[in-house]
Design a protein around this motif. Structure first.
Motif, PDB file in Angstrom:
ATOM      1  N   ASP A 273      91.642  30.508 -50.273  1.00  0.00           N
ATOM      2  CA  ASP A 273      92.712  31.326 -50.825  1.00  0.00           C
ATOM      3  C   ASP A 273      93.563  30.452 -51.733  1.00  0.00           C
ATOM      4  N   PRO A 274      93.757  30.812 -53.018  1.00  0.00           N
ATOM      5  CA  PRO A 274      94.610  29.992 -53.889  1.00  0.00           C
ATOM      6  C   PRO A 274      96.023  29.813 -53.342  1.00  0.00           C
ATOM      7  N   SER A 275      96.479  30.760 -52.534  1.00  0.00           N
ATOM      8  CA  SER A 275      97.811  30.669 -51.920  1.00  0.00           C
ATOM      9  C   SER A 275      97.730  30.081 -50.519  1.00  0.00           C
ATOM     10  N   TYR A 276      96.745  29.237 -50.276  1.00  0.00           N
ATOM     11  CA  TYR A 276      96.508  28.702 -48.941  1.00  0.00           C
ATOM     12  C   TYR A 276      97.730  27.954 -48.415  1.00  0.00           C
ATOM     13  N   LYS A 277      98.406  27.200 -49.252  1.00  0.00           N
ATOM     14  CA  LYS A 277      99.567  26.425 -48.808  1.00  0.00           C
ATOM     15  C   LYS A 277     100.743  27.326 -48.488  1.00  0.00           C
ATOM     16  N   ARG A 328      91.868  35.598 -56.927  1.00  0.00           N
ATOM     17  CA  ARG A 328      93.205  35.423 -57.493  1.00  0.00           C
ATOM     18  C   ARG A 328      94.111  36.524 -56.964  1.00  0.00           C
ATOM     19  N   GLY A 329      95.241  36.124 -56.379  1.00  0.00           N
ATOM     20  CA  GLY A 329      96.151  37.097 -55.793  1.00  0.00           C
ATOM     21  C   GLY A 329      95.476  37.840 -54.657  1.00  0.00           C
ATOM     22  N   ALA A 525      91.431  26.995 -66.480  1.00  0.00           N
ATOM     23  CA  ALA A 525      90.766  27.840 -65.482  1.00  0.00           C
ATOM     24  C   ALA A 525      90.870  27.182 -64.110  1.00  0.00           C
ATOM     25  N   ILE A 526      92.093  26.856 -63.709  1.00  0.00           N
ATOM     26  CA  ILE A 526      92.325  26.246 -62.399  1.00  0.00           C
ATOM     27  C   ILE A 526      92.682  27.338 -61.397  1.00  0.00           C
ATOM     28  N   PRO A 527      92.639  27.064 -60.090  1.00  0.00           N
ATOM     29  CA  PRO A 527      93.024  28.087 -59.105  1.00  0.00           C
ATOM     30  C   PRO A 527      94.451  28.568 -59.332  1.00  0.00           C
ATOM     31  N   ARG A 528      94.624  29.881 -59.272  1.00  0.00           N
ATOM     32  CA  ARG A 528      95.926  30.490 -59.531  1.00  0.00           C
ATOM     33  C   ARG A 528      96.312  31.419 -58.393  1.00  0.00           C
ATOM     34  N   MET A 529      97.615  31.424 -58.060  1.00  0.00           N
ATOM     35  CA  MET A 529      98.152  32.365 -57.083  1.00  0.00           C
ATOM     36  C   MET A 529      98.599  33.633 -57.808  1.00  0.00           C
ATOM     37  N   GLU A 530      99.381  34.447 -57.106  1.00  0.00           N
ATOM     38  CA  GLU A 530      99.955  35.616 -57.760  1.00  0.00           C
ATOM     39  C   GLU A 530     100.942  35.154 -58.831  1.00  0.00           C
ATOM     40  N   ASN A 531     101.122  35.986 -59.842  1.00  0.00           N
ATOM     41  CA  ASN A 531     101.899  35.578 -61.005  1.00  0.00           C
ATOM     42  C   ASN A 531     103.331  35.196 -60.651  1.00  0.00           C
ATOM     43  N   ILE A 554     105.844  33.795 -45.403  1.00  0.00           N
ATOM     44  CA  ILE A 554     104.703  34.679 -45.125  1.00  0.00           C
ATOM     45  C   ILE A 554     104.761  35.944 -45.961  1.00  0.00           C
ATOM     46  N   PHE A 555     105.806  36.098 -46.761  1.00  0.00           N
ATOM     47  CA  PHE A 555     105.944  37.326 -47.523  1.00  0.00           C
ATOM     48  C   PHE A 555     105.514  37.092 -48.963  1.00  0.00           C
ATOM     49  N   ALA A 556     104.908  38.103 -49.520  1.00  0.00           N
ATOM     50  CA  ALA A 556     104.507  38.012 -50.922  1.00  0.00           C
ATOM     51  C   ALA A 556     105.743  38.071 -51.803  1.00  0.00           C
TER      52      ALA A 556
END
Length: 850
Positions: A273-277, A328-329, A525-531, A554-556
């Protein structure tokens, strides 16, 4: 910014010209016309005019320059069969590679500042600190991993700390690797189903070194080839002080997850998951050869749960399964032999299915054994796909369906599904995602990878089968070529291409070639999270906020007016056009317009307002790409202004080099604009030719002398030392000071009085010599030329004298002009005009200050 650490011995790729499509510059051989009576005395009677430049062939500049990464990776010396650090192919087969960006924590600055003060070194400013650091995580067939800095080539994490398995089967080949958007979490999975996840904390070490300018091999033709040997070309500038931040690891922790083959199958791909951290619930996707796609969740106390979100079928041949993943996202995409699937990982709903392209079958290409699809989210709602000879862009948009519209169904290759989300204002309204194809083109190669370049172009790495007649001509040649192609999104045509003969591993010399063996990575083209999260991280990086630990968030992120823009949408390929033509009107063209093969006359023409790209003004760099094969690893960079200047200088186009340097002065890193200006003056005055052939008398036209003299205020400005140097150079050329004296500064800067005296003495001596020759030899010098030389000397003597004397002389001529009505009245008006100009320069003259 392109300096390479001194401890790394990077091997440079040498150019071998592959085509003869280079175009030479247009030359104008017409002689410049002049009304000066001394022109005939200075012109040569030879068939070739002294005012004509030698014809210099200029090769077209390449879009990319290539460098082989060799320092940290062991390579094989094929001649001695020994493992070395800079020759031959890689000693181990590279099976997988990914690129990520490392964001340095701002709190490290306070700790490192104390060490810097103790060591007595210079403080490193925040602009150096916030420079992006890109790293490559590579896996090999012997079970080892490498994590290196792309810029410096240094190892960030020692290989011994990146062990996927501690068991006796630790030599199992690495199947795939992955990073999250922060690069604080790395993962890899081997062929035995052992997945390791490392949590890494970075630290830095500073250094200030004296280094030579980097030497990069630049391609100079449209289709070019590389050799595997290194080059030792000369650098553009001498060594300069370079400041570096060397990445290291302060701590590393490892967690392992097992996927037994008896329960899951053989793994084929891995993606974090790009948002793993940022997320408390850690998500990982693993694909298997039996068509199974497993989503592994680890939450509080590291409790693990596996969810099979897709179960496909493998081909009868045993190949296939899940072949590629993208995330992504909330959007996840994967591909198997049936096609491409899109999935919402938050709502756990399927979005769409896209059929496999017709050209994505290995049986269509006899010289290629295996095809691999490439999936990439270039933006938060655009999926880029290459598969076989097909490249396409898929757009995912969100629509709101009313109760009356819910009865409609979407069928076809991009069917849509969705469920009411918890954020819907009412249960009667359903948010759905719809998929549409924005672009689809057939390539002239079999794609191995793709990356966005800008909003109008893509970069495709592809295998190109050779023509039948070429194979018959030489059976020993390779059956395929590897090309890096720039593709137009609107037309699907190849706008630029380079042939890349990468080094092959010994184990792949006689095996059928596979398109899956080659990889292309890009900093675009690197891993990206939500904008929203990407925008927050970008703001933190720019302003240096210390709060960067989002491990318990934990919240988006909530929607806001701020939006994140991907790097390839901020950059433009047109930024590499450093030679935009200046607009001139007919009134601007004249004696100053250059008639030389190199445009020297631009310096005295009225320059038009050249609009520099906003991306270049903001300092947005072009993409840094990494191209890998089983036996080689190279980097590809777009050209910079310094590269364009170096190319012009190497082609003996000093005027072109100066144009680029003056237009993009703020973006120079290796070149000094003063040094380029000196080279320009030497070229115009032919001082280089004079130095190489001192015994042969060199002649210059008055036009060239005037051109050099008029350019000195712009090129030298307020530098007194350079004025002194160039006055001495002009004084060595007969008659040159008669042209230069009017351009010498008299107020800003005010040169030493001795320098003005030397010029006057030189002018007087030349006038005296002309008068003596005229008396002895009669008509050697015309009376008109001597008269003008005397007038120039007297004007210089008057203009550099006391200002009160100039004012009195101006009053006298004003009275004479007003009261005399004879033929000499017009001559007095001209003299009065010159006196007023000299007086104005004494009061208002200022350095150009370029």
């Amino acid at each position: 910014e392109e300096n390479v650490a001194a401890s790394v011995n990077d091997e440079k790729l040498r150019l071998e010209e592959g085509s003869s499509d280079n175009k030479s510059s247009k030359h104008n051989n017409e002689q410049a016309s002049t009304d000066d009576p001394g022109e005939e005395a200075t012109e040569s009677s030879s068939s070739k005019s002294d005012d004509e430049d030698d014809v210099n062939m200029q090769e077209d500049m390449s879009t990319f320059k290539y460098t082989r990464i060799s320092g940290p990776l062991p390579r094989i010396n094929s001649e001695e069969n020994q493992i070395t650090s800079n020759l031959g192919a890689l000693s181990n087969v590279c099976t997988s590679m990914k690129i990520g960006r490392i964001r340095l924590p701002r709190e490290e600055d306070g700790q490192q500042e104390q060490q810097t003060q103790q060591q007595g070194s210079r403080k490193m400013d925040w602009s150096v600190w916030q420079q992006p650091h890109f790293a490559i995580l590579s896996g090999f067939d012997n079970g080892t991993l490498s994590f290196i800095d792309v810029e410096s080539g240094e190892i960030i994490i020692p290989t011994k700390q990146l062990k996927v398995s501690e068991s006796s089967f630790s030599d199992a080949a690495i199947v795939d690797v992955s990073l999250d958007a922060s690069s604080n979490y790395l993962s890899a999975i081997n062929a035995r189903g052992t997945c390791a996840i490392w949590e890494v904390r970075y630290s830095t070490r500073r250094s200030v070194t004296q280094m030579a300018a980097p030497q990069a091999a630049v391609f100079s033709s449209l289709i070019t080839t590389l050799s595997g040997q290194s080059t030792n070309g000369g650098s553009d500038t001498q060594g300069e002080e370079a400041r570096h931040l060397h990445l290291m690891t302060s701590s590393i922790q490892c967690t392992r997850i097992l996927y037994p083959s008896s329960s899951f199958g053989r793994p084929t791909c891995l993606l974090m998951d790009p948002s793993y951290k940022r997320r408390r619930e850690k998500l990982t996707l693993v694909g298997f050869d039996n068509g199974k796609l497993v989503l592994t969740k680890r939450g509080f106390l590291q409790l693990r749960s596996d969810v099979v979100i897709y179960q496909g079928t493998s081909k009868a041949s045993g190949d296939g399964g899940i072949e590629s993943l993208a995330w992504r996202g909330a959007l996840v995409a994967w591909a198997d032999f049936s096609g491409i699937k899109l999935f919402d990982v938050e709502s756990m709903n399927r979005i769409a299915h896209i059929d496999r392209p017709t050209g994505a079958r290995a049986s269509l290409y006899p010289t290629i054994s295996f095809l691999r699809p490439t999936l990439l989210f270039e933006t938060s709602d655009d999926l880029l796909v290459t598969w076989g000879d097909c490249v396409m862009s898929v757009h995912i948009k969100e629509i709101i369906v009313t109760p009356n519209q819910q009865l409609q169904t979407f069928e076809g290759a991009a069917s849509v599904g969705g469920q009411p989300t918890p954020t819907d204002p009412s249960p009667s309204i359903v948010k759905k995602r719809q998929v549409e194809c924005k672009m689809a083109w057939e390539l002239d190669c079999v794609a191995s990878g793709v990356a966005p370049l800008d909003k109008d172009h893509l970069v495709v790495l592809g295998v190109v089968p050779k023509e039948d007649e070429d194979d018959d001509a030489d059976k020993s040649d390779e059956l395929n070529d590897l090309e890096l192609q720039v593709i137009s999104r609107s037309a699907g045509t190849v706008t630029y291409a380079d042939c890349l003969p990468l080094l092959k591993h010994v184990s792949r010399l006689h095996s059928p070639e596979s398109a899956a063996d080659y990889h292309i990575l890009s900093t675009f083209a690197i891993p990206r999270m939500e904008n929203a999260w990407e925008f927050e991280d970008e703001e933190i990086a720019q302003h240096g906020t210390t709060d960067q630990d989002y491990g318990f968030n934990i919240f988006a992120p909530s929607s806001s007016n701020s939006s994140f823009l991907d790097f390839h949408l901020r950059w433009d390929l047109k930024m590499l056009d450093f030679d935009a033509k200046e607009e001139t009107t007919n009134s601007e063209l004249g004696d100053g317009d250059s008639v030389d093969s190199d445009d020297y006359g631009f310096i005295i023409r009225q320059p038009s307002s050249h609009v520099i790209s906003k991306s270049l003004e903001k300092g947005i760099a072009g993409p840094l790409m990494v191209i890998g094969s089983p036996g080689d690893l190279i980097t590809a960079r777009t050209l910079t202004v310094d590269d364009a200047i170096s190319h012009a200088l190497s082609s003996k186009k000093v005027g072109l080099a100066l144009q680029r340097a003056m237009r993009y002065k703020r973006h120079l890193r290796r070149h000094d604009i003063n040094a380029v200006g000196d080279e320009f003056l030497k070229a115009v005055l032919r001082l280089e030719n004079l130095a190489h052939d001192a015994h042969e008398k060199q002649k210059l036209s008055i036009r060239r002398l005037e051109l050099a003299a008029k350019s000195t205020p712009t090129l030298i400005g307020g530098n007194s030392q350079r004025w002194k140097y160039w006055v001495e150079e002009f004084s060595r050329m007969p008659g040159a000071l008669f042209v230069l004296w009017r351009e010498l500064p008299v107020r800003d800067p005010k040169l030493p009085a001795e320098l003005y005296k030397e010029v006057l003495h030189n002018l007087y001596d030349q006038v005296e010599e002309m008068l003596s020759n005229s008396d002895d030899e009669g008509d050697v010098c015309s009376n008109e030329v001597i008269s003008k030389a005397v007038d120039n000397f007297l004007c210089a003597l008057s203009a550099w004298g006391p200002t009160h004397a100039l004012k009195e002389k101006a009053r006298f001529h004003e009275y004479f002009v007003e009261n005399q009505r004879n033929k000499t009245n017009s001559d007095c008006a001209i003299v009065l005009q010159n006196i007023n100009m000299a007086l104005e320069r004494r009061l208002t003259q200022s350095a150009t200050g370029y």
